[in-house]
Scaffold this motif. Structure first.
Motif, short mmCIF file in Angstrom:
data_model
loop_
_atom_site.label_atom_id
_atom_site.label_comp_id
_atom_site.label_asym_id
_atom_site.label_seq_id
_atom_site.Cartn_x
_atom_site.Cartn_y
_atom_site.Cartn_z
N UNK A 67 24.44 -22.44 -28.22
CA UNK A 67 23.86 -22.33 -29.64
C UNK A 67 24.97 -22.78 -30.53
N UNK A 68 25.97 -22.76 -30.31
CA UNK A 68 27.22 -23.21 -31.41
C UNK A 68 27.15 -24.66 -31.21
N UNK A 69 27.18 -25.49 -30.06
CA UNK A 69 27.04 -26.87 -29.92
C UNK A 69 26.02 -27.50 -30.45
N UNK A 70 24.68 -26.78 -30.24
CA UNK A 70 23.49 -27.24 -31.06
C UNK A 70 23.70 -27.32 -32.58
N UNK A 71 24.42 -26.27 -33.04
CA UNK A 71 24.52 -26.22 -34.67
C UNK A 71 25.62 -27.45 -34.97
N UNK A 72 26.44 -27.74 -34.16
CA UNK A 72 27.55 -28.64 -34.29
C UNK A 72 26.61 -30.18 -34.31
N UNK A 73 25.89 -30.47 -33.59
CA UNK A 73 25.25 -31.60 -33.44
C UNK A 73 24.37 -31.91 -34.63
N UNK A 74 23.57 -30.74 -34.94
CA UNK A 74 22.75 -30.86 -35.95
C UNK A 74 23.63 -31.17 -37.18
N UNK A 75 24.62 -30.34 -37.43
CA UNK A 75 25.11 -30.42 -39.02
C UNK A 75 26.08 -31.43 -39.06
N UNK A 76 26.66 -32.11 -37.69
CA UNK A 76 27.71 -32.91 -37.76
C UNK A 76 27.18 -34.14 -36.99
N UNK A 77 28.01 -34.23 -35.82
CA UNK A 77 27.35 -35.35 -34.71
C UNK A 77 27.85 -34.99 -33.31
#
Length: 170
Positions: free
Chosen positions: A154-164
């Motif tokens: 979940x945290x990594x999906x958030x990072x990809x969506x908001x950063x790269x």
């Protein structure tokens, strides 16, 4: 800071789940070390150097490209996800995940892009379960590992969506 970010529910669920799972795991390891014998991983690497290379370099790159590239909306990201997960299933022989992949594909066809929450949670669940054998998930202590991986997903999906994706790999 988070007001300007997208899909914050992923981080608001992921971080507390990660921390609570970590605390429970540390308590069990500290007070009941005999309960944690085998974490049930689907891939076991005995060579410590190969293990470090795999976990620090190869796994983050391969797993992020397969599981999270989809959230970059690049041209072939869906294809990479489906082929990659299917390849993982064959490699690890975790055939029970085929059911989740089929559910994911059906939801992916039916849901509009604004309703992708279910896909994000299912993606994190597939990511978590991919690391473990079904027969080893019959005990609550081993299920903690799945919750841990799910929260990381979940945290990594958030990072990809908001950063790269590069930041998620790091």
């Amino acid at each position: 800071m988070l007001e300007s970010k997208k899909n914050n529910y992923l981080i608001f669920l992921g971080i507390p789940l990660f921390l609570s799972t970590l605390i429970i795991y540390l308590i069990i390891v500290n007070y009941y070390p005999e309960k944690i014998q085998n974490d049930g991983r689907s891939i076991i690497i005995d060579n410590p150097y190969l293990f470090l290379l795999t976990t620090i370099v190869l796994a983050p790159i391969i797993e992020e490209l397969i599981f999270r590239l989809k959230y970059t909306n690049t041209k072939y990201s869906k294809t990479v996800f489906y082929i990659g997960v299917f390849g993982f299933i064959l490699y690890t022989q975790n055939y029970f995940i085929l059911i989740l992949l089929l559910i994911y594909a059906l939801l992916d066809l039916k849901l509009k892009s604004s309703k992708i929450t279910a896909l994000q949670f299912l993606n994190a669940l597939i990511f978590a379960l991919m690391h473990y054998r079904l027969e080893n998930l019959n005990h609550i202590y081993n299920l903690l590992h799945v919750f841990f991986q799910f929260s990381i997903g979940l945290i990594l999906i958030w990072i990809v969506i908001n950063f790269n994706i590069k930041k998620a790999i790091v």
